[in-house]
Structures are given as C-alpha cells and as structure tokens.
Design an enzyme around this catalytic site. Structure first.
Site, PDB file in Angstrom:
ATOM      1  N   GLU A  43       2.759 -12.814  -1.831  1.00 28.13           N
ATOM      2  CA  GLU A  43       2.107 -12.108  -0.728  1.00 28.13           C
ATOM      3  C   GLU A  43       1.599 -13.081   0.330  1.00 28.13           C
ATOM      4  O   GLU A  43       1.725 -12.829   1.524  1.00 28.13           O
ATOM      5  CB  GLU A  43       0.959 -11.231  -1.244  1.00 28.13           C
ATOM      6  CG  GLU A  43       1.411 -10.037  -2.070  1.00 28.13           C
ATOM      7  CD  GLU A  43       2.327  -9.095  -1.303  1.00 28.13           C
ATOM      8  OE1 GLU A  43       2.339  -9.134  -0.065  1.00 28.13           O
ATOM      9  OE2 GLU A  43       3.041  -8.320  -1.964  1.00 28.13           O
ATOM     10  N   TYR A 126      -5.115  -6.735   3.480  1.00 27.58           N
ATOM     11  CA  TYR A 126      -3.753  -6.439   3.040  1.00 27.58           C
ATOM     12  C   TYR A 126      -3.462  -7.038   1.668  1.00 27.58           C
ATOM     13  O   TYR A 126      -3.013  -6.350   0.742  1.00 27.58           O
ATOM     14  CB  TYR A 126      -2.704  -6.937   4.055  1.00 27.58           C
ATOM     15  CG  TYR A 126      -1.359  -6.977   3.398  1.00 27.58           C
ATOM     16  CD1 TYR A 126      -0.643  -5.801   3.193  1.00 27.58           C
ATOM     17  CD2 TYR A 126      -0.848  -8.157   2.858  1.00 27.58           C
ATOM     18  CE1 TYR A 126       0.552  -5.801   2.492  1.00 27.58           C
ATOM     19  CE2 TYR A 126       0.340  -8.173   2.164  1.00 27.58           C
ATOM     20  CZ  TYR A 126       1.037  -6.997   1.982  1.00 27.58           C
ATOM     21  OH  TYR A 126       2.196  -7.003   1.279  1.00 27.58           O
ATOM     22  N   ASP A 144       0.463  -2.981   5.895  1.00 28.59           N
ATOM     23  CA  ASP A 144       1.012  -4.129   6.614  1.00 28.59           C
ATOM     24  C   ASP A 144       1.763  -3.598   7.833  1.00 28.59           C
ATOM     25  O   ASP A 144       1.678  -2.413   8.164  1.00 28.59           O
ATOM     26  CB  ASP A 144       1.949  -4.923   5.698  1.00 28.59           C
ATOM     27  CG  ASP A 144       3.244  -4.174   5.447  1.00 28.59           C
ATOM     28  OD1 ASP A 144       3.237  -2.938   5.542  1.00 28.59           O
ATOM     29  OD2 ASP A 144       4.256  -4.816   5.164  1.00 28.59           O
TER      30      ASP A 144
END
Length: 339
Positions: A43, A126, A144
């Site tokens: 991520e 996020y 996102d």
DNA sequence: GAGACGTGGTT
DNA sequence: TAACCAAGTCT
C-alpha cells in the site's frame, strides 16, 4: 439513487471472475489473507505509483526483508538506496519509522484496527483503512483515487475535486459492509483500474452499468470533474560530477526535509530561474550537456559539469551511485559519465 | 485548504 | 507533445 446492495453484489461477482493476480494479493476466493506486513508495504509503495513501477520494488523488498522486524533493523542509507527511483522519498523515511514503531511499540506485530494503524508514520486515512480491510478483514471505508472516480460516476457527482472529496467518501461509505469487507475495496480498485478508467472507460464491460447515473448522462468520462491546476514553473540548475583519482563519484547526503530528502545526490547549485554557478570544489570543470527532469510542481533543466578533485563527500563507485541515486541525479550522472 | 512531494507510462 | 494520470501523506 442506485440500489446499493445489488451494485455491491454485482461487483463482488465480477471480482470473483476478474480479480487481478498481484504479488501482494492472496488468491481471491481462497479465503486466505495476506500478511499485514506485505499489505502495508504494498500500500505504501502504491501511493501515487503504478502497479508495474511498484511491483519489482515489492519483490526485492520482501526477498531482502521478509518481516517487519527485518525491515526495522535496516540502516537508513540502505533503505533509501533500495527505494531510489520509486519517488516520493518521504515514504521511505516514514516506512522505516513505521517499521521501527511496529517493532518497538507493538512487539513486531501490526495493529489490527484502523485507529492504531492511523497513528503510525506514513499511514494516512487511505492506508489505515486498506490494511484494516485487506489484512484483517475489517469493514473500513477505503477511499483512493479509483474509488473517488467510481463513486463520482456512479452518482454523477457534479462537484469538482478536490472539493467533492467529503461527498465521495460519504457515498463510498454506503457500500461498507460486514460481508467480504476485505474483497470489497480490492474489487472497487480493480474496477477503477481496468474498467472505470480515467479516460475511455469500458462501460460495456462494467458490472455496475445497470445502476450508473454517470453512464445515463451519456458522458461518464466527464466525471470526476476537476478544478484547474496551477501551471508548472520551470527552473534551471548546475549539477557537478566530481571524480577522485580512483574514479569514484563525490556525492552528498541531502537533508531529511524537503525535495529528495534523505537521499544521496550530486552536488548542485540552487535551482531557480537564474542559478548561481557555485562549484563544490575548485576544479577545472568542463560542461557535459544538460538533462531535463519533471517534478510534480516544477520542471528542471540541469546543466552537468565534470571535474576532478577531492574533499568531504560520500565517495561512491559509479555503479553504486547509479543504483542508489534518485532518478534526476542518475540521469545527470549518466550524462556526466558519457562526457 | 492548499501546496510540497517523484517518476514513468499513456493519450 | 504537453497534459494527464497512478492504491496519498504531511504540513
């Protein structure tokens, strides 16, 4: 208003048939979950970064540092060198700070809830939601750029970004559910990446077309609306390729804050409209041409100068320098070495 | 809220 | 080709 539960079911069905295979993703439908360390690492690498660019870095990092504790033990300079070329170098500094926090404050185990994740360095709204959902199968609102685009089209949101952000997040929250909470954001992101693309979306392939307000308008690609960005200024600068008698390159460690923070770099002048030629040492400098580079908020012409000398620098072989410098300096060094 | 912060691929 | 765009975060 489209029916949320039928849209949700339709997208999860689509995901079962079309999920991408990715290095950090457990086989969809397998019921397996990816190691939180790998979810977090992927991520962070994927922030504002494409899958093809991030994937080889992910493979190298996980081969070299299989656990978060391994990563926490790395020297700063090794980590920064391994991140070279991936961009947004604050991510690398925060990555290390986060790994060390997990090692020292959480016993080497990632926290399993959004609030605790959010407190970690480099983990924002996020990433905290994504790790909670994907690694721990927690219902979390993962928003996102893909999710914003899908929501803006699904609901034909006329407010332009970035002002529309709260509204898009509120709409995304309508879909958060206890049912397959980890698969949901990944399905949404796969849809955004492969079907509901920024330009020329493939609405004929879209499992959500039946409920899409944006498609009904006839111009789905118009969404999300965006406010104009300021023009990017252009700057100039001088970069110096300094070589010692052994042919090594003299580099400098850049301060942690600011552009390319914490990375090695070539000595340079200031970067401005009219840079002052200020060489790092007195030498017989010869010009080797120029390189162009584009950063997010300005573009740059760097005139490259080559010379011989000694001094207080990080002396590095050319090969090692090329591998550990951020791209703008790698390009300048290549220019200098080519003559 | 707006700007800083990289890079490489696509249109 | 210039512009746009990619799984954002921090200040």
């Amino acid at each position: 208003m489209p029916d949320v539960s039928s849209l949700r079911a339709a997208l999860l069905d689509w995901y079962d048939a079309h999920a991408r295979s990715l290095p950090w993703r457990a086989p969809p439908g397998s019921g397996m979950r990816t190691d939180p360390y790998r979810v977090w690492l992927s991520e962070v690498m994927l922030q504002q970064t494409t899958v093809p660019h991030a994937a080889p870095y992910f493979e190298r990092f996980t081969a070299r540092w299989p656990t978060v504790s391994n990563l926490a033990a790395v020297e700063d300079s090794d980590l920064m060198a391994a991140w070279a070329g991936l961009g947004y170098y604050a991510r690398a500094r925060n990555l290390l700070a986060c790994a060390r926090a997990v090692a020292s404050e959480h016993g080497g185990v990632f926290p399993d809830n959004e609030a605790a994740l959010l407190a970690l360095p480099g983990v924002g709204a996020y990433t905290a939601a994504a790790v909670a959902a994907i690694a721990f199968d927690r219902p979390a609102n993962v928003v996102d750029g893909n999710v914003e685009r899908v929501m803006s089209r699904l609901f034909a949101v006329e407010t332009p970004l970035p002002a529309a952000r709260p509204e898009l997040k509120r709409l995304a929250a309508l879909f958060v559910s206890d049912e397959r909470p980890g698969d949901w954001p990944q399905a949404l992101m796969d849809l955004g990446s492969g079907v509901c693309r920024p330009k020329s979306p493939s609405c004929e392939l879209c499992p959500l077309a039946f409920g899409c307000e944006g498609l009904k308008t006839g111009e789905p690609a118009r969404y999300p609306l965006k406010t104009k960005k300021a023009e990017r200024p252009h700057r100039h600068g001088h970069a110096f390729v300094l070589r010692d008698a052994a042919g090594r390159i003299g580099l400098v460690r850049r301060p942690d804050k600011g552009l390319l923070g914490g990375m090695l770099g070539l000595p340079t002048s200031d970067w401005s409209a009219t840079p002052v030629f200020h060489a790092p040492v007195v030498a017989d400098w010869s010009e080797a041409g120029a390189v162009e580079h584009v950063f997010t908020h300005f573009s740059l012409t760097l005139t490259v100068h080559v010379g011989a000398g000694e001094g207080d620098f990080v002396w590095t072989s050319a090969d090692e320098a090329l591998a550990s410098l951020p791209t703008v300096f790698r390009k300048a060094l290549e220019r200098g070495l080519a003559g």
